[in-house]
Each structure stands twice: as structure tokens, then as C-alpha cells.
Design a protein around this motif. Structure first.
Motif, short mmCIF file in Angstrom:
data_model
loop_
_atom_site.label_atom_id
_atom_site.label_comp_id
_atom_site.label_asym_id
_atom_site.label_seq_id
_atom_site.Cartn_x
_atom_site.Cartn_y
_atom_site.Cartn_z
N GLN A 115 56.93 58.07 23.89
CA GLN A 115 57.81 57.57 24.95
C GLN A 115 59.12 57.03 24.35
OE1 GLN A 115 57.42 57.00 28.58
NE2 GLN A 115 59.59 56.49 28.26
N LYS A 163 56.99 41.25 34.00
CA LYS A 163 57.26 41.41 35.43
C LYS A 163 58.39 42.40 35.70
CE LYS A 163 56.45 37.65 38.68
NZ LYS A 163 56.76 36.24 38.91
N ASP A 164 59.44 42.31 34.91
CA ASP A 164 60.65 43.09 35.20
C ASP A 164 60.70 44.42 34.49
OD1 ASP A 164 61.50 41.00 36.74
OD2 ASP A 164 62.80 40.12 35.21
N GLU A 206 60.77 48.04 33.21
CA GLU A 206 60.72 49.38 33.78
C GLU A 206 59.87 50.27 32.86
OE1 GLU A 206 62.31 50.34 36.60
OE2 GLU A 206 63.19 48.36 36.97
N PRO A 207 59.54 51.47 33.33
CA PRO A 207 58.64 52.33 32.53
C PRO A 207 59.23 52.83 31.21
CG PRO A 207 58.59 52.95 34.85
CD PRO A 207 59.71 51.98 34.70
N ASP A 208 60.52 52.53 30.93
CA ASP A 208 61.06 52.88 29.61
C ASP A 208 61.43 51.62 28.83
OD1 ASP A 208 63.15 52.16 31.18
OD2 ASP A 208 64.35 53.96 30.80
N ASP A 262 50.61 38.21 34.35
CA ASP A 262 51.46 39.34 34.72
C ASP A 262 51.08 40.63 34.00
OD1 ASP A 262 52.99 37.64 36.33
OD2 ASP A 262 54.34 37.12 34.67
N SER A 302 49.48 43.99 35.96
CA SER A 302 50.34 44.74 36.89
C SER A 302 51.63 45.23 36.25
CB SER A 302 50.66 43.86 38.10
OG SER A 302 51.28 42.67 37.65
N THR A 303 51.77 45.09 34.95
CA THR A 303 53.06 45.47 34.34
C THR A 303 53.28 46.98 34.40
OG1 THR A 303 54.51 45.17 32.45
CG2 THR A 303 52.23 45.79 31.95
N ARG A 304 54.55 47.36 34.54
CA ARG A 304 54.93 48.78 34.56
C ARG A 304 55.60 49.17 33.24
NH1 ARG A 304 59.27 49.09 38.08
NH2 ARG A 304 59.04 51.36 38.22
N ALA A 305 55.55 48.26 32.25
CA ALA A 305 56.23 48.51 30.97
C ALA A 305 55.71 49.78 30.30
CB ALA A 305 56.02 47.33 30.05
N VAL A 331 48.64 49.52 29.86
CA VAL A 331 49.58 50.53 29.33
C VAL A 331 49.46 50.56 27.81
CG1 VAL A 331 51.19 50.30 31.28
CG2 VAL A 331 51.45 48.82 29.26
#
Lengths: 345, 345, 345
Positions: free
Chosen positions: C27, C36-37, C39-41, C54, C57-60, C75
Motif C-alpha cells: 500500500q 479516528k481521522d 484515511e485508507p492511505d 478508536d 473502527s479505524t480506516r487507516a 488493518v
């Protein structure tokens, strides 16, 4: 910003302030002064009962005051419910600063090619405006001030001389930054590896809302991740430090020498007295006042007035009491023992 | 300001200080150092008994001291009643700063056409001097410093680099302003209309007397109406804030990080320790000393030493005592009750 | 200083941090953010248990964390013993500041003829570098900064805009000086002749070790005789004052608004909280921590945590207790008398 008018009469002023004029409106007014010092072409004001004693003898052209004080006024008067507000608005009419602005870019200023300049922007001698900056209409950049790359500054904002705004800062409209202040310096962040410090790059920015004012030599640091945020109409005095990721709510006012540690959130309509310190990671709710030089180390959830410290006294007296402070826990315990011992069984 | 002399002998120094030389005056002197560090071509001094222990082993060319310490001095000596004063005067002889001044206006400086320049004025690179300014003889304006419109600066005053003096300021003779200080930024004045703040234009100025010194990054704000006034020979350290309409009497000294709120009057010969805070609208009489980090919230009418605070201690001990401070009123009441209860009837 | 990499993959980051990558390393990573903040990149991190909530639920793209928290990570992850240190190192990869440096001397800068410039030095617009200065390789002098005569600045040191370094200062490698700070202004030294002050010329210098950082608008004064010395890896926040002849040991950290009076020596690995004051001529041993806004007036010979002050409270409660503080010595004496009086004979 209202510019100085050449010929301003008392009637003009009454209209501008939406005040009730009692007396002749034809007098030309040259300025503003205290009741005591006012000359016959200056307007004075009563915003505080303590000064009422100077009213009968004033030589002012007119006095701005509350209707209840009108009858003892020996000269024409301008009546308003909030004469202190009237004084503020009147003072702006006589401010000589805006009249000196020279729209245009001084030839000695260094302005990057891709900067966006709004109408009537003034950039002073030896100012530096880096790449990607946007200056909206009527922005004033004082002599020797530096605006870092990609910063955006809203309409009518004024940087006095020798201000530093670092890269990537967002500044609202009608903001005033006084000389020597620094917006967007690095926050104070380091990780320790057991032997030495490693810098945490401060990747966030600073956002100043509209109508913010920052005093001379104050520092507002950029965020570590995410921004340091100062709300609309926040007023910050000189020699103030605001650390990374602090947030200050709208209409709050911070007096001189205040220091706020990282990530603390201050509510709206708060007032911090001179030299107040707030520890990091606190939440201070709306409507909190903290008196001068108090240290706050816990969050505050109720509006009200908060304090710390001892009050000052003669040094000889203070020394005795300060020694006892170190015995205070012992004193309290002895008192408890005594209470138990003397309790009738 | 005395310039560095090329060949300064001990006899020259004795003459300059009006000191009594005991020993050979022919030695050329290169500088000034402590008793411990002085080389054989440097002068040392004893201004404090604590350093007398270093006197017998000094290698200095000569020692400046009080006559009562003369007999234990192993090298030539310069006797004076006030050797610390002698040290001050001697130090000025070796100050390298004045020798670097280059009279004239650096080509990169921006000086308005109508500025009045006295003899031997030095204006450094990238300095800015605005319209209507008067600089008397031998004024030095450091690199990057900005002098606002209509400001007057007296003879031999020195602005170090990156100083900001705003418009309409009056500065006396032989004043020293250190880098980063700001003289004449706006005072902190706003009227509240019940919802938001309205700026009070700061229409007064700042007057600095003769022989004032202001440390780096200090702020002296301009008056709201009328001036902020700093008396002759007032010495102000770094990181100090002086708010609008403050008045400081002659010969007072303010240590670092002091903050003085608006309209407070400080007397003559006062000394404020580091970090001291004075609330607004106070009167502090002549001859007052306030110890470090004390907060003064009431006027002081008697000369003397004043203090606030608790003294520092081990944190574990402090925590216990600080908790008890919050119970102090209760402790006092319980003690009174106990006194009543145990009083023999 | 590590520069921003164009195409940085998770595997690159794992290698750079010497972290254990669990998951796919392909990636591309654009930045760094909170759990929390992110983004997927972007990469996030857990350096504090308080943020573990947190994590699920992270989208990191990946999370940097301690191995013990690995299993709840939804992730890919980068495991390290000291994830906060990992965050620091990672943040430096995304710092946009170094990428903007332009090696060379800006045509508007004023650089004395005899200045020694190392390779890839950057001197910004309107900077001033005086005679005899040595700038080692990769030094960056920001816009409007002034470097006084005979100052030496080590490799990779960065002066942000509007910094002032006075004459004869020695600065180590990889030092960072933030905007508005002043290094080498005069110490505050005067002799009194019974009537007025006489300036003591400040003939010493300032020595900053390697890896020192100084925050915006801070002041470090030059020594009276001998130098003010800041050890390697000392970190100093904004609005700090360090007086003449202070010495700070390696790896110590001083938070915002600290003030240290003249000749005080602070040990290694000390930490001073925001607004702390140290009196002059003290010795503070290694490993001392002082909590925020404490005043220390005596030397400290034992490592540990030290404090002063009262803690803050509601103003009504505070007023009652502060009045009692002034009676504290009396309270203690009354308690002693009562103890004697009620002692069974």
C-alpha cells in the motif's frame, strides 16, 4: 475599518454611534479624550461611575454617557445605553493607522510569482510572501513581516511589522496580528527513546477565525496532527503562548502572558486573566473566568470564576505563613486528633 | 558609549574608574574576567565576599576591589568603595558592540524622504524608517528593525536587530532596545455589546525616558488615550509585558517575564522580581520590591518587600498540603470552635 | 533531516522504523493521522491506551502500535516496542518543510564578504549575515533572520524566519530556532551607585549544543563574563526566558513560559513544566521535574518531582481560603497552644 473623516461634526458622530444628541450638533470634532483632558474640540465619555466626579468641570465639546447621567453634564451630550461601546466605535473613527496604508506592493518586498493578491492589498517594505499564498482584498502586510507558503489570509486582515505567519496557516477576515507575534511555529512535541529526544514533526496547521486579534510577541503553535483552532472574535493579548492543537471558542478573551498547554479546549465567552496557565488536555466549558496568574490543572465543567494562589502580603508576614503551608497537612491532622481527644464522651 | 581602546594600561583604567592603583600601572590590559578565569593580561574584581576565596590564587593582571580586601591580593590592585560599580564601568570599555557601528544608511534600508537624521546615525540592512521620524545623533537602528511614522528617538539610542517601534512613539537618549521587543503595539481594549467584542482603537502613544533599557521580546503597549510612560533609567528585562497606560517611575527595575496590567502606576526605585504580576489600575508607591512570581492585586502604599505564593517542595508533600489549602477556611473555623469549647469557663 | 519520499509504501515505512509489519506492505502511504481521522492511505498509531477505543473502527492503511495491542487491530499493523518513538520518526518523513529549502543565497539577503558558507546553505530573502560568520553545510537561514558578527552555526541547523542571533554565538548541529526567538541578547546586569543604574556590558556569549530546539519568541541571553550554555539535545518551548550564564544539562526539556534567572545551573534530563520559574544562582541536580507554574527558590539536590502553589478552585471558595492563608502562622500557633492546654497533665 472606518477611515479618519476630515470634518466630523458632533451630529455626524451622533449618527455614526446611533446616539441621542442633546445640544448643538454643529461643532467640528478633532478627537477623543478623557473628561479631564478633553479640549473644546474633543469628545469625552463616562463609561465608569468612578469618573463621574470629573463630569461637572469638563471642557469637552460633548460627553458620551448613559442617559441617567445626562442632567449633570455641563456641555452637549451623546446619550447611549452602552457608552463604553460608544467609546469603542468613536475611537475607531480617530484611528490614524488605516489612513497610512498604501495599496500596492513595495518594491523591496519579495512576493512569490504565484501569490494571489486581492484588491487594494498593501505589502510593506521588506515583507516576504511565499509561494501559494492567497491574500484577499485590503489585506495589509507590514514591513518585514513574513507569510509562509500556502497560507490564506482573509479580507481586511492586518499584519503589523515583523509578524511571522508560517506555512499552511488559515487566517480569517478582519484579523489583527501585532508585531513580533508568530502564528504556526512548531508545537513542542518529542518522543523519548530512553536516552534522548526525537522530534515529532508538526504536520497540522493553525486556523484563526474572523475578527481575531493577537498581541505583540505572542505565539500560536501549529498542530501536531490536525490544527490549532482559534474561534471567531477571540481576543489574545501580548506575550501569550498557545500550544499545539489547542482550541479556543468564539468571543473568548485571553489577557497578557497567558499560557495554554497542548490540546486543551477552552469554551466560548471565556476570560483568562493575565498570566493564567492551563495544563494540557483539559476541557474548559463556556463562560469560565480564571483570575490572574491562576494555574488550572483540571477540566472545568461549570461556568463561573476560578482562582488559585495565596494573595500577596508583606514579605515578613508571608515568610511565616509560607513556612506553615509546608506544615499544613500536619496541622490539619493535629487538629483532627485534638477534636477527637477533646470530644466529650 | 565608550569605545574599545587599543592599548589600555592599568594606569589608564585606574584613571577611568577613579580608583586607587596599588602596584605597577604599565601592564597592557586586554579584557575582564572572573578571579578564577582571568589571564595575566586581564583585570578581575571582587564585588561579593563569596568570591574572596578565589583571590589568593588569581593570575589576573590586577584586581578591582574594596580597600578592606586589599591586603590579601597577590597582584596589583584597583581599590574602590563600590567595586561592582567599577566592574560595570570597566565592562563598558571592553564592549565590542559600539566598535562595529557603521555610520550611514545601508543601501538596503528603506528610509522615508522626510526623515530627520542626526549626525553619525547608523541604519542597518533591511531596516525601515517611516515618514516623519526624527533620529537624533548617533542613533543606531539594527538590521530589520522598523521605526513607525512620526516616532522620535533621542541621541545615542540603540535598536538591536529586529526591533519594532510603532508610530508616534517618543524615545529618550541612550535607550537600548533589544531584539524582538515591540514598543507601541496596541493595548488590549475592547467593549462588549452583549454578544461580541468591539475594538477600542489605541490612540495614545508610548514615552520612554532617557537611559531606559528593554530586553528581548518584551512588549510595551501604547496607551488607549494618553500615553504609556516609562521613566528615566528604568531597566526592563526580557519577556516583559507592560500594558496600556502603565506608568513606571524613574530608576525602577523589572526582571524577566513580569506582566503589568493596564493603567497601573509603579513608583520610583521599585524592583519587581521575575514573573511578578501586577493587576490593573493599582498604585505602587516608591521603593517597593516584589519577590519573584508574586501576584499583586491591591495598591501598595508602604515601601518594603512583598510576596505571594507558597514556596516549592517535594511534589508528594505538596499534594497533601495543597489539598489542605482547599480546607483552610474550614480548618480555621474548626480551630475557633475548639478554642471556645475547651476554654475553661 | 529526511526528505519527503514520493512513493512510500508500508514496507518502506516498516524498514525505516525497524518495525515488524503484519499484513501487506504494498500500500502506498500519503501521510499520518489519528486513528479516528486516518484515511485508507494514511498510517495511524496507538501511543496511549486512552486511544485504544478508536482502534477497532479505524480506516487507516496501517496502525503503528505495541505488539500487545496487535490482535485487536482490524488493518495491517507495524509493531514496535515504542510506538510513540515510531510516530516521531514517521512524522519526520512527512514534514513538508525541508522540501521547500532552496540552496543558495537569495539576492535580497545581505551577506558580509568574509562569511564562510558550507555546501547547500540556504539563505532566505532579506536575511542578514554579518562579518565573520561561519555557516556549515545545509544550514538554513529563514527570511528576515539576522546572524550577528562572528557567530558560528553547525551543520543542518535551521533558523526559521525572523530569528535574531546576536554576535559571537556558537550554535551546534541540527539545531532548530523558531521564529521570533532571540539568542544572545544582553543579560540583565546593572550596578547601582546609590542613585542610578550603570550597565554591565555583557561580554560573554551563548553556546547551544547539538540538536537543541528553541521555540518561538523565546530569549536566551548572553553571559556577563563567560557563556550561557545549553547542552546537547535540550528542548526549549516558546516564550521562555533564559538569563545570562545559565547552564542547562543535556536532554533537559523546558515547556512554554519558563523563566530561569541568572547563573542557575539545571542538570541533565530535567523537565520544567509550563511557566516554571527558577531563581538565580541555584543548582538543580540531574533528573528533576518541576510541575507547571512552580517557583523554585532553593537548590535541589535530589532527583524527583517538585511543586509549589495551591491548586485552583472556585473563586468564592478560594477567597475564603486565601484570607486564611494570611492567618496561617497564627492558626498554627493557636493550635500549638491548644494542644498544650488540653494535654492531660
Amino acid at each position: 475599518m472606518t477611515h479618519v473623516l476630515d470634518q466630523l461634526t458632533l451630529a455626524d458622530i451622533a449618527r455614526h454611534l446611533d446616539a441621542t444628541l442633546v445640544g448643538d450638533g454643529g461643532q467640528a470634532i478633532r478627537g477623543l479624550a478623557t473628561l479631564k483632558d478633553a479640549e473644546p474640540d474633543e469628545v469625552a465619555f463616562v463609561a465608569n461611575r468612578a469618573y463621574l466626579k470629573d463630569l461637572p468641570s469638563t471642557r469637552a465639546a460633548a460627553v458620551l454617557l448613559h442617559p441617567e447621567h445626562g442632567k449633570t453634564c455641563p456641555v452637549p451630550r451623546l446619550e447611549m445605553e452602552n457608552p463604553y461601546l460608544g467609546y469603542a466605535k468613536l475611537s475607531q473613527l480617530f484611528d490614524p493607522v488605516p489612513a497610512r496604508d498604501r495599496p500596492g506592493v513595495h518594491p523591496s518586498a519579495i512576493v512569490a510569482e504565484d501569490v494571489t493578491l486581492g484588491a487594494e492589498v498593501c505589502i510593506g517594505p521588506h515583507a516576504v510572501v511565499e509561494a501559494g499564498v492567497v491574500l484577499e482584498a485590503k489585506v495589509v502586510i507590514g514591513s518585514g513581516s513574513v507569510v509562509g507558503a500556502d497560507t490564506m489570509i482573509g479580507e481586511e486582515t492586518r499584519l503589523y511589522p515583523n509578524v511571522t505567519v508560517c506555512h499552511g496557516v488559515v487566517i480569517g477576515k478582519r484579523v489583527i496580528l501585532h508585531s513580533g507575534c508568530v502564528i504556526g511555529g512548531d508545537g513542542f512535541g518529542f518522543a523519548h527513546d530512553g536516552a534522548r529526544w526525537h522530534k515529532i514533526a508538526q504536520l497540522g496547521g493553525v486556523v484563526l477565525g474572523d475578527d481575531v486579534e493577537v498581541g505583540s510577541c505572542s505565539s500560536i503553535d501549529r498542530g501536531a496532527l490536525g490544527d490549532t483552532v482559534i474561534g471567531d472574535d477571540v481576543k489574545i493579548d501580548s506575550q501569550v503562548q498557545i500550544a499545539h492543537n489547542v482550541r479556543i471558542g468564539e468571543h473568548s478573551a485571553l489577557a497578557g502572558c497567558v499560557g495554554i498547554a497542548g490540546s486543551t479546549q477552552v469554551g466560548r465567552h471565556c476570560m483568562l486573566g493575565g498570566g493564567v496557565g492551563l495544563s494540557g488536555h483539559l476541557t474548559i466549558c463556556d463562560g469560565v473566568q480564571v483570575t490572574g496568574m491562576s494555574l488550572v490543572t483540571n477540566s472545568i465543567h461549570e461556568p463561573g470564576v476560578y482562582s488559585s494562589g495565596t494573595g500577596s502580603m508583606n514579605n515578613a508576614q508571608w515568610r511565616k505563613n509560607a513556612v506553615r503551608f509546608k506544615q499544613l497537612d500536619d496541622i490539619a491532622k493535629r487538629l483532627s486528633r485534638l477534636e477527637k481527644r477533646t470530644r466529650t464522651p
